[in-house]
Design a protein around this motif. Structure first.
Motif, PDB file in Angstrom:
ATOM      1  N   ALA A 166       2.805  -0.439  -9.593  1.00 46.80           N
ATOM      2  CA  ALA A 166       3.873  -1.405  -9.305  1.00 46.80           C
ATOM      3  C   ALA A 166       3.465  -2.365  -8.196  1.00 46.80           C
ATOM      4  O   ALA A 166       3.810  -3.554  -8.232  1.00 46.80           O
ATOM      5  N   LEU A 167       2.721  -1.872  -7.210  1.00 43.34           N
ATOM      6  CA  LEU A 167       2.311  -2.735  -6.104  1.00 43.34           C
ATOM      7  C   LEU A 167       1.403  -3.854  -6.593  1.00 43.34           C
ATOM      8  O   LEU A 167       1.490  -4.994  -6.136  1.00 43.34           O
ATOM      9  N   VAL A 168       0.525  -3.528  -7.535  1.00 43.93           N
ATOM     10  CA  VAL A 168      -0.341  -4.568  -8.099  1.00 43.93           C
ATOM     11  C   VAL A 168       0.499  -5.580  -8.873  1.00 43.93           C
ATOM     12  O   VAL A 168       0.260  -6.790  -8.794  1.00 43.93           O
ATOM     13  N   HIS A 169       1.502  -5.099  -9.594  1.00 47.62           N
ATOM     14  CA  HIS A 169       2.391  -6.020 -10.310  1.00 47.62           C
ATOM     15  C   HIS A 169       3.088  -6.973  -9.345  1.00 47.62           C
ATOM     16  O   HIS A 169       3.207  -8.178  -9.619  1.00 47.62           O
ATOM     17  N   GLY A 189       0.783  -1.219   0.000  1.00 43.15           N
ATOM     18  CA  GLY A 189       0.000   0.000   0.000  1.00 43.15           C
ATOM     19  C   GLY A 189       0.819   1.274   0.000  1.00 43.15           C
ATOM     20  O   GLY A 189       2.030   1.268   0.222  1.00 43.15           O
ATOM     21  N   ILE A 190       0.113   2.348  -0.303  1.00 41.27           N
ATOM     22  CA  ILE A 190       0.619   3.711  -0.151  1.00 41.27           C
ATOM     23  C   ILE A 190      -0.525   4.499   0.465  1.00 41.27           C
ATOM     24  O   ILE A 190      -1.661   4.466  -0.028  1.00 41.27           O
ATOM     25  N   LEU A 224       5.196  -1.054   2.296  1.00 42.65           N
ATOM     26  CA  LEU A 224       5.085   0.251   1.653  1.00 42.65           C
ATOM     27  C   LEU A 224       5.813   0.234   0.319  1.00 42.65           C
ATOM     28  O   LEU A 224       6.967  -0.171   0.230  1.00 42.65           O
ATOM     29  N   GLY A 225       5.116   0.672  -0.748  1.00 41.56           N
ATOM     30  CA  GLY A 225       5.729   0.744  -2.066  1.00 41.56           C
ATOM     31  C   GLY A 225       5.886   2.176  -2.532  1.00 41.56           C
ATOM     32  O   GLY A 225       5.643   3.123  -1.785  1.00 41.56           O
ATOM     33  N   ARG A 226       6.296   2.339  -3.791  1.00 40.44           N
ATOM     34  CA  ARG A 226       6.544   3.679  -4.344  1.00 40.44           C
ATOM     35  C   ARG A 226       5.571   4.048  -5.452  1.00 40.44           C
ATOM     36  O   ARG A 226       5.434   5.211  -5.782  1.00 40.44           O
TER      37      ARG A 226
END
Length: 634
Positions: A75-78, A40-41, A69-71
């Motif tokens: 991309a998080l779904v990938h 998540g973000i 935590l992603g950016r």
């Protein structure tokens, strides 16, 4: 609340998180948590609701639903999708985002998940259900509709979509979400929109909602009569071929497929998703099939009289845009768990789990064997292609000294361990990998080619490594795809996730450049060049230092300019404990061996350009070989 039922007073977000942590999946008697965690973000739409609930859960039980935590939301779904693929769809991740751009950034990832039929739970924040403060920051206002938000864009790319307007709607939405996430035939992206005020709203929930719940992954057996008919059709064949798709691997049917092939001598061509369903040196393995396939697989496919599709959706790359199977009397036998796929090419419809279907078919075929002459032809064609791959791996550099991409792939393949994983998605490398990569393990090949999404590679590599921490992950990525989404290297550093990234710099879009040339468009707009006084992008190549960019994100970078330096860099990266980026320049004009196949890309029927006119003449001729494949199988 039902009389006599115990309840818990929680917010909607807290109830959601607690429910997810209590879901399990069972397959072949093995149970495990369904949700590995939540990417998540946080923004204003989810920080006070889902964010608070995740914090509370982490403080209570860090293992219940770990948060990463992603950016970048896409991309998080990938990462989540890559994880699910490596786990054969037995485990999934949730992804939470704020309202507005944070939510809509996930739409591309949702499309990728649904097209590839991989499960992911998306939890985008949404506008206030109460509308007390409308219009909100980032709210879409339409003059003819008051209940539409930007999140409605998820509807066509989700397998299940719902919006939780009231707390009472949550239980039914959650059960429907689990139904789709655990359905091997109908899975994909599941989107539950969470209005930001509803997330924080308290409600009395029945305790039963949070009880441990086990979801059985079904393995439907095929109808006996359909297996018998399939066996009768195959038994009449002299030149049968199997197309193995991703369904073989998701079902865990690799051994069943290998046994059938060994018993009957029927050869196998593999799709992008199905590559690895048989190892490269299996006697009946022809390697990749279709527009990016091997000459061996494509030669056998052109003459096949019976095509047995197992777990494939027959994409245009697999069928060479419906020119691959040229025998005028060819018949199709389709084994698939999805009803959508078994009807394709008017094939015999065998609906069922791939493993169960292959086992039943093997038994029913009995002592059927392909003719010895056919078996000899298979072996000769496979050996010929293997020699082609060996030569491609040993290819020397171009005139300016830059490496050949085929040789780069060869170095990685030869120096990686059999269980290591190669990850790719877009550009020229997926096609080169499909035909050239010698797969030694069913999970050693991870190329996303249902959506072929630029930027997938690094976040996908993170998902793969999270799913398989005991395997090295080689991310093969071109400069065009790298520039789409390099920020997740920082996520890899944050989480201590080791990747080996082979960053191939060729100053633009090599794949589309070659395609542009083939359709008469002269590689227009496919190189990274300065704009000149003419107003065109025809100046010198851009001075972009991708190695410095990667280093700035906290990873170790090695630059390799020769084959010897590349091999040394791969060895160093294998020994390292953290992410290494190997930057290598290649010559985009040095292509890989030809597949002797075709892909339908329409060309301008009229043009002032001689190059386009010539390309259209070739296109019109190639179109004559297309076939509707509507001939009845029975």
């Amino acid at each position: 609340m039902i009389m006599g039922t115990k309840s818990l007073r929680l917010t909607v977000a807290q109830a959601l998180v607690r429910f997810l942590g209590a879901q399990y999946v069972e397959d072949d008697g093995v149970e495990e948590r369904l949700f590995a965690g939540c990417f998540g973000i946080f923004g204003h739409g989810n920080v006070a609701g889902v964010g608070q609930a995740l914090l509370q859960a982490e403080l209570s039980d860090p293992a219940s639903l770990p948060y990463v935590l992603g950016r970048n939301e896409q991309a998080l779904v990938h990462s989540a999708v890559a994880y699910a693929r490596m786990k054969n769809r037995r485990q999934v991740w949730a992804v939470t985002t704020s309202i507005g751009p944070g939510a809509t950034n996930m739409i591309t990832g949702a499309a990728l998940a649904t097209i590839n039929r991989l499960p992911v739970l998306l939890l985008p924040a949404d506008s206030f259900a109460s509308r007390h403060a409308a219009p909100l920051l980032q709210e879409l206002e339409l003059p003819d509709s008051g209940d539409v938000s930007v999140n409605d864009a998820f509807r066509p790319v989700s397998k299940y979509f719902d919006r939780i307007w009231r707390p009472e709607q949550l239980p039914a939405a959650l059960l429907n979400a689990m139904r789709v996430l655990t359905d091997p035939a109908e899975t994909g992206a599941v989107t539950l929109c969470l209005p930001q005020d509803v997330q924080a709203q308290a409600h009395d929930w029945p305790e039963e909602l949070f009880a441990r719940r086990v979801w059985h992954l079904r393995r439907p057996a095929p109808e006996r009569s359909m297996i018998e008919t399939a066996a009768e059709i195959i038994a009449t064949a002299e030149r049968p071929v199997i197309i193995a798709g991703g369904g073989v691997i998701y079902s865990g049917a690799e051994q069943a497929l290998a046994d059938l092939c060994a018993a009957t001598g029927i050869p196998v061509g593999q799709t992008q998703a199905g590559k690895g369903s048989v190892v490269f040196d299996h006697p009946q393995s022809l390697g990749a099939i279709g527009a990016t396939g091997t000459t061996a697989a494509n030669a056998i496919a052109r003459d096949a009289d019976v095509v047995i599709g197992v777990g494939t959706r027959y994409s245009d790359f697999t069928t060479a845009s419906r020119t691959q199977f040229a025998d005028p009397g060819v018949k199709f036998v389709n084994l698939n768990i999805a009803a959508l796929d078994v009807i394709k090419h008017a094939g015999l419809q065998v609906v069922g789990d791939a493993r169960e279907s292959l086992l039943a078919l093997t038994e029913r075929l009995g002592d059927f064997r392909v003719p010895e002459s056919y078996r000899s032809k298979i072996g000769a064609l496979a050996a010929e292609w293997d020699a082609t791959v060996t030569a491609a791996y040993a290819a020397g550099p171009g005139e300016d000294g830059r490496l050949n991409q085929s040789a780069v792939i060869g170095a990685v393949n030869e120096l990686s361990d059999p269980r290591d994983v190669v990850v790719c998605a877009a550009g020229s490398m997926p096609g080169d990998l499909h035909k050239l990569w010698r797969t030694r393990d069913a999970k050693g090949y991870h190329v996303e080619y249902g959506y072929s999404c630029m930027g997938y590679e690094i976040p996908g590599g993170i998902g793969v490594r999270l799913a398989c921490p005991d395997r090295d992950v080689f991310v093969m990525i071109g400069d065009g795809s790298y520039l789409m989404m390099p920020g997740e290297l920082a996520t890899a550093v944050q989480e201590g996730i080791k990747l080996i990234v082979i960053l191939v710099q060729n100053q633009g879009f090599a794949s589309i450049g070659a395609l542009s040339e083939s359709v008469g468009s002269q590689r227009f707009g496919t190189r990274y060049r300065h704009r000149t006084e003419t107003g065109r992008l025809d100046g010198n190549l851009l001075e972009v230092d991708l190695a410095a960019n990667a280093a700035s994100l906290g990873v170790h970078v090695i630059t390799a300019t020769t084959r010897e330096e590349l091999e040394a860099a791969i060895g160093a990266a294998k020994r390292a404990e953290s992410t290494t980026v190997i930057h290598v320049e290649t010559d985009p004009m040095l292509g890989s061996p030809d597949s002797e196949s075709w892909w339908d890309v329409p060309i301008s029927e009229v043009s002032e350009l001689d190059s386009t006119q010539a390309a259209y003449a070739e296109y019109a001729e190639a179109k004559k070989a297309q076939h509707p494949y509507l001939r009845p199988t029975q």
